[in-house]
Motif scaffolding. Structure first.
Motif, PDB file in Angstrom:
ATOM      1  N   UNK A  33      -3.422  -4.691  -6.398  1.00 17.53           N
ATOM      2  CA  UNK A  33      -4.515  -3.464  -6.403  1.00 17.53           C
ATOM      3  C   UNK A  33      -3.689  -2.132  -7.013  1.00 17.53           C
ATOM      4  N   UNK A  34      -2.587  -2.590  -7.405  1.00 15.80           N
ATOM      5  CA  UNK A  34      -1.903  -1.233  -8.238  1.00 15.80           C
ATOM      6  C   UNK A  34      -1.012  -0.434  -7.342  1.00 15.80           C
ATOM      7  N   UNK A  35      -0.409  -1.085  -6.230  1.00 17.84           N
ATOM      8  CA  UNK A  35       0.264  -0.323  -5.476  1.00 17.84           C
ATOM      9  C   UNK A  35      -0.091   0.700  -4.425  1.00 17.84           C
ATOM     10  N   UNK A  36      -1.211   0.731  -4.288  1.00 18.16           N
ATOM     11  CA  UNK A  36      -1.992   1.737  -3.438  1.00 18.16           C
ATOM     12  C   UNK A  36      -1.538   1.451  -2.089  1.00 18.16           C
ATOM     13  N   UNK A  37      -1.215   2.499  -1.545  1.00 11.29           N
ATOM     14  CA  UNK A  37      -0.691   2.288  -0.049  1.00 11.29           C
ATOM     15  C   UNK A  37      -1.421   3.225   0.772  1.00 11.29           C
ATOM     16  N   UNK A  38      -2.493   2.525   1.473  1.00 11.38           N
ATOM     17  CA  UNK A  38      -3.522   3.174   2.282  1.00 11.38           C
ATOM     18  C   UNK A  38      -3.000   3.811   3.541  1.00 11.38           C
ATOM     19  N   UNK A  61       2.812  -7.022   0.095  1.00  9.08           N
ATOM     20  CA  UNK A  61       3.294  -6.646  -1.073  1.00  9.08           C
ATOM     21  C   UNK A  61       2.497  -7.368  -2.334  1.00  9.08           C
ATOM     22  N   UNK A  62       1.951  -8.560  -2.074  1.00  7.10           N
ATOM     23  CA  UNK A  62       1.342  -9.174  -3.191  1.00  7.10           C
ATOM     24  C   UNK A  62       0.155  -8.323  -3.328  1.00  7.10           C
ATOM     25  N   UNK A  63      -0.737  -8.149  -2.280  1.00  9.34           N
ATOM     26  CA  UNK A  63      -1.789  -7.412  -2.147  1.00  9.34           C
ATOM     27  C   UNK A  63      -1.767  -6.050  -2.878  1.00  9.34           C
ATOM     28  N   UNK A  64      -0.594  -5.296  -2.558  1.00 10.58           N
ATOM     29  CA  UNK A  64      -0.416  -4.028  -3.082  1.00 10.58           C
ATOM     30  C   UNK A  64      -0.039  -4.207  -4.406  1.00 10.58           C
ATOM     31  N   UNK A  65       0.552  -5.208  -5.049  1.00 12.61           N
ATOM     32  CA  UNK A  65       0.684  -5.289  -6.464  1.00 12.61           C
ATOM     33  C   UNK A  65      -0.597  -5.477  -7.311  1.00 12.61           C
TER      34      UNK A  65
END
Length: 135
Positions: free
Chosen positions: A47-52, A41-45
């Protein structure tokens, strides 16, 4: 054959391996939760919430879904986004395990190597005799 099997099972190595597998599975669950619930979740926040995980290329014209799970039900897909997510998770897990091993190695003092013992009295005496004979 049964006696040999009992002997094999009773050896410490087999029991150590079993304990290692059980603890490894439990540790794997902890690390998975750490990465899925805390770090990703921190990584997603960041990088802008991108879900690969939902990035894919349909390999069939029948696939019209927008989510990976639905697309897989419709036909073959090239799920490169899921691979990216798994690769990021692997790198995070590898980093955490590296840090854990490094911390354990620092916490457990290493045994100092014993200084090699000097030559025995017999060897010293034989050396003196040899040196005397050379003269």
């Amino acid at each position: 054959m049964l006696q040999e099997f009992k002997t094999f099972i009773a050896r410490g190595n087999v029991l150590d391996l079993a304990v290692g597998v059980i603890i490894g599975a439990s540790f794997g669950a902890i690390v998975k939760s750490l990465t899925d619930d805390l770090i990703m979740p921190i990584v997603g926040a960041v990088i802008g919430g991108i879900d690969f995980s939902n990035y894919f290329v349909p390999l069939s014209s029948k696939v019209t879904a927008t989510s990976l799970a639905a697309a897989r039900e419709q036909g073959a897909v090239f799920a490169y986004g899921n691979f990216i997510t798994v690769a990021i998770n692997f790198m995070i897990i590898a980093w955490i395990i590296f840090l854990l091993v490094k911390a354990v190695n620092r916490a457990i003092p290493k045994k100092e190597a014993e200084a090699p013992a000097g030559p025995s009295d017999e060897v010293k005496l034989l050396t003196e005799i040899r040196d005397s004979l050379k003269k």
